[in-house]
Design a protein around this motif. Structure first.
Motif, PDB file in Angstrom:
ATOM      1  N   GLU A 165       0.836  -1.196   0.000  1.00 42.21           N
ATOM      2  CA  GLU A 165       0.000   0.000   0.000  1.00 42.21           C
ATOM      3  C   GLU A 165       0.874   1.251   0.000  1.00 42.21           C
ATOM      4  N   ALA A 166       0.326   2.346  -0.511  1.00 43.71           N
ATOM      5  CA  ALA A 166       1.116   3.535  -0.804  1.00 43.71           C
ATOM      6  C   ALA A 166       1.893   4.064   0.399  1.00 43.71           C
ATOM      7  N   ARG A 169       4.815   1.415   1.037  1.00 44.63           N
ATOM      8  CA  ARG A 169       5.374   0.633  -0.078  1.00 44.63           C
ATOM      9  C   ARG A 169       6.882   0.836  -0.235  1.00 44.63           C
TER      10      ARG A 169
END
Length: 429
Positions: A165-166, A169
């Protein structure tokens, strides 16, 4: 001239299939044959650990495995020093079975207390300054390399990175890069290396890890596909996508042959379904549904399943330890009966009941399974007429017992007349 004669059909006087029809069938199904082989290669025949132990990266050191074994033995000796005490703790009445299992489990805790160790850089580790996580990634790789070199490493060992996930990451990718590059510099990637990708929600996150590993292998001169990974199923989106499709099947496909396992995350998944904390468990209906979908999606692909864990820790006075042990033992037995042959263990005192449950499972059914195998091989029939698929399951059961130390090859051969090579062949390994 008749169509049959034009097609060169061979008939004994009645109707038959034409060569044209046969060729059409072959043209139709040859691509299907190739697709079946690609998607469903079956199990690779390697050993599957009975559990995975998770240790936060900041708590992992050169003494971790030995320390877990020592703590597990201390708990076993303090709260189940005899088979009778163990039987009392678990509410089990088979004294003969438990006497055998008790001795074998104690020897296992001395010899190989941990079969699979995951150094955790995710939930168990949490957010840290970059310099601190960088150092921990390098240190973990060096400790693993040293343990592999001196023979003290468990059969399987690796790390769980942060998810794709952003928000995390880049941090997860950086940790993975440092870990793998340090392992290479310290002597190479160990055979039992395992990576875990958590909190996967979309198949594209799996593809992203595949592309990173492809790039690393090319730059390091490693064989293509050398590095595999487990996919952790912790979100509802991993089971059922917005399009109504089973996302977990798409994730296996997205891994392009690199997926080695699907691990169920008990508490994250339960929470994502809105289950209140007091009822989050491996045997909750939402857990059973998720694992049933995982099981069907993975069947035949060679991707293995792992159940989750219990967060009830066996500590405190004996009565409290026994209650936690009974819970853990019963959950492990339940998983084994449902063909989840692996699970997570979160505390050293979980190891005794992990192995008691596993060893009893394989030992109590050994004679019956062996008799059925012997009858199958001898074509003798007996009380049950088994098919080849059942023979595969029977031999797989015996082999799992051998791999973890629950049963011995000499006793298996004595009961079945089969050696390890013959058992492997029956199991399709």
């Amino acid at each position: 001239m008749s169509q049959a004669k034009q097609d060169g059909s061979k008939s004994g006087g009645g109707a038959s299939f034409s060569e044209t029809a046969r060729a059409a069938v072959e043209a139709l199904l040859v691509p299907v044959d190739a697709e079946l082989t690609r998607r469903y290669p079956g199990d690779d025949g390697s050993r599957q650990p009975v559990h995975t132990v998770y240790v936060p990266a900041d708590a992992f050191d050169a003494d971790t495995v030995r320390s877990w074994g020592a703590q597990a033995l201390a708990a076993f000796d303090a709260h189940a020093a005899t088979p009778a005490q163990l039987a009392q703790a678990l509410g089990v009445a088979d004294d003969e079975l438990l006497a055998d299992v008790h001795a074998r489990v104690r020897a296992k805790l001395e010899r190989e207390p941990v079969e699979d160790l995951r150094i955790d850089f995710e939930d168990g580790y949490g957010p840290r300054p970059d310099a601190e996580e960088d150092e921990a990634a390098v240190r973990s790789a060096r400790l693993i390399a040293a343990a592999v070199a001196d023979g003290s490493a468990p059969p399987y060992i690796g790390i769980r990175i942060k998810c794709m996930e952003a928000a995390v990451r880049d941090r997860g990718i950086r940790t993975l890069e440092l870990f793998l590059s340090t392992l290479l510099a310290e002597g190479g990637l160990p055979e039992g290396l395992v990576l875990t990708l958590p909190k996967v929600t979309y198949a594209e996150q799996v593809t992203a890890l595949v592309r990173l590993l492809e790039d690393f292998e090319q730059r390091a001169g490693l064989p293509a596909g050398r590095i595999g990974f487990e996919i952790q199923i912790e979100t509802t989106q991993a089971i059922l996508g917005a399009d109504g499709r089973a996302t977990v099947a798409r994730m296996i496909e997205a891994a392009e042959g690199r997926a080695t396992g699907l691990h169920y995350g008990t508490f994250d998944y339960s929470a994502s379904c809105g289950v209140s904390a007091a009822y989050q468990s491996m045997d909750h209906p939402v857990a059973d549904h998720a694992k049933a979908v995982m099981q069907v999606a993975a069947a035949g692909t060679g991707v293995r399943l792992s159940d989750g864990s219990t967060n009830v820790i066996p500590t405190g006075p004996t009565e409290q330890v026994h209650a936690a042990w009974k819970l853990h033992h019963d959950l492990v037995r339940r998983s084994l009966a449902r063909a989840y042959y692996q699970g997570w263990d979160m505390h050293p005192a979980h190891l005794p009941t992990r192995y008691v449950a596993v060893y009893a499972f394989y030992r109590e059914g050994l004679k019956a399974a062996s008799a059925r195998l012997a009858a199958y091989v001898a074509k003798a029939g007996g009380d049950v007429m088994d098919e080849p698929a059942t023979a595969r399951a029977l031999s797989g059961y015996v082999l799992r017992g051998l791999d973890c130390g629950a049963v011995d090859l000499a006793e298996v051969t004595g009961l079945t007349g089969l050696d390890r090579t013959q058992l492997d062949a029956l199991a399709g390994r």
